[in-house]
Design a protein around this motif. Structure first.
Motif, short mmCIF file in Angstrom:
data_model
loop_
_atom_site.label_atom_id
_atom_site.label_comp_id
_atom_site.label_asym_id
_atom_site.label_seq_id
_atom_site.Cartn_x
_atom_site.Cartn_y
_atom_site.Cartn_z
N SER A 201 0.82 -1.21 0.00
CA SER A 201 0.00 0.00 0.00
C SER A 201 0.86 1.26 0.00
O SER A 201 0.45 2.30 -0.53
N ALA A 202 2.06 1.17 0.60
CA ALA A 202 2.96 2.33 0.64
C ALA A 202 3.72 2.50 -0.67
O ALA A 202 4.44 3.50 -0.85
N GLY A 203 3.60 1.54 -1.58
CA GLY A 203 4.25 1.66 -2.88
C GLY A 203 5.74 1.41 -2.87
O GLY A 203 6.46 1.91 -3.74
N VAL A 204 6.23 0.62 -1.88
CA VAL A 204 7.68 0.39 -1.78
C VAL A 204 8.06 -1.06 -2.08
O VAL A 204 9.24 -1.42 -1.95
N LEU A 205 7.11 -1.89 -2.47
CA LEU A 205 7.41 -3.28 -2.79
C LEU A 205 7.88 -3.36 -4.24
O LEU A 205 7.14 -3.04 -5.16
#
Length: 255
Positions: A201-205
Motif C-alpha cells: 500500500s505504501a508503494g515500496v514493494l
C-alpha cells in the motif's frame, strides 16, 4: 526443478533435476541498485489463496521451496519481518552459509543477513537467541513513541532500536530508506501478510517471489497480502517461473 519462463537458455534448464545453490543464486540475483534499497517479498500460497495453515507457512512448503527460501536469505542484506511472524514462526538468528560466503564477500556483505523486526509495541521475547546470540545484531524498527521500557529491554538484550515512524507505529514507506542508510539495500521481507500489505500500500514493494503450492487449505487464513485496499491495483510483470513437483516458483517485478 525446471525453468518454464523465460525461455530456457540451455536444454538442461528444461530437465527435471535438482538445481544447485549457485544456479538458484544466479536466478534470484538482486538487480544493481543506484544507492536506494530494493525490497523483495518471498511468500508461499496454497491454490485457494491461503498464506498459511493453522498459523504457520511450513505446511504449505516443500524441499524446493525451502531451498529457494535459503537462497533468498543468502542473497539479502536484511530480512524484514513483522513481530507477529517472529512469534508464530519461532524466528531464530540468520546463519552464515558457506555456499554464499564468496558471493557475499564480493558484494561487501556481512556473513549473514540482519534480521529487522517491525514492531509497534515491542511485544517480543528478548531472551530468545534471535536477540541474545545473533551472528549480526538484530534490528527492531518501531515508532518514536514506542514503550520506553520495551525499548530499554530490546537494547539490553543487544538489539539495535531504530525509529521509523511517528507515534507508536512504523511508517512502512520509511523502512527501505532507514535500512539503506545503514548500507542494507538488498532487502527481503517474509511477511507476514499484514506487513506485506503495508509495504504494498505504501508503494515500496519492488519484487514479489511467490511459491504456489499444489494444495488446497480451505479455512480462514488470510491472503499473502492483507492490508489497506489500494486506490488502483499496482502492476507487476512476470520475471521468471520455475517448477518442481507441482510447485510453481514465480517472480514478479513492479512496473
Amino acid at each position: 526443478m525446471r525453468r518454464l519462463f523465460p525461455s530456457p537458455p540451455t536444454p538442461s534448464d528444461t530437465e527435471e533435476r535438482t538445481w544447485d545453490l549457485d544456479e538458484l543464486a544466479d536466478a534470484y540475483a538482486y538487480p544493481e541498485t543506484t544507492g536506494g534499497a530494493w525490497l523483495r517479498a518471498n511468500m508461499v500460497s496454497s491454490l485457494d489463496g491461503a498464506a498459511h495453515h493453522e498459523g504457520r507457512s511450513q505446511p504449505l512448503s516443500s524441499d524446493a521451496d525451502m531451498r529457494i527460501f535459503g537462497t533468498l536469505r543468502g542473497l539479502a542484506d536484511a530480512v524484514v519481518v513483522g513481530a507477529e511472524t517472529v512469534r508464530q514462526e519461532g524466528y531464530r538468528p540468520a546463519r552464515a552459509r558457506e555456499a554464499f560466503a564468496a558471493r557475499r564477500a564480493a558484494l561487501g556483505q556481512g556473513p549473514a543477513p540482519v534480521i529487522a523486526i517491525v514492531s509497534a509495541g515491542l511485544d517480543l521475547d528478548f531472551s530468545l537467541p534471535l536477540f541474545t546470540r545473533p551472528l549480526v545484531p538484530t534490528l527492531v524498527l518501531t515508532g518514536e513513541d514506542a514503550p520506553a521500557d520495551r525499548v530499554a529491554a530490546a537494547r539490553a538484550a543487544g538489539a539495535e532500536v531504530i525509529v521509523a515512524g511517528e507515534g507508536r507505529r512504523v511508517d512502512p514507506a520509511r523502512v527501505p530508506g532507514v535500512l539503506a542508510e545503514r548500507g542494507l539495500v538488498r532487502l527481503l521481507t517474509e511477511g507476514g501478510p499484514v506487513l506485506l500489505g503495508q509495504f504494498a500500500s505504501a508503494g515500496v514493494l519492488d519484487e514479489m517471489c511467490l511459491s504456489l503450492a499444489p494444495l488446497v487449505a480451505s479455512g480462514t487464513s488470510p491472503r499473502i497480502v492483507n492490508g489497506p485496499s489500494m486506490a488502483v491495483p499496482e502492476r507487476f510483470v512476470l520475471a521468471s517461473v520455475l517448477e518442481e513437483a507441482g510447485f510453481l516458483f514465480t517472480r514478479y517485478r513492479r512496473v
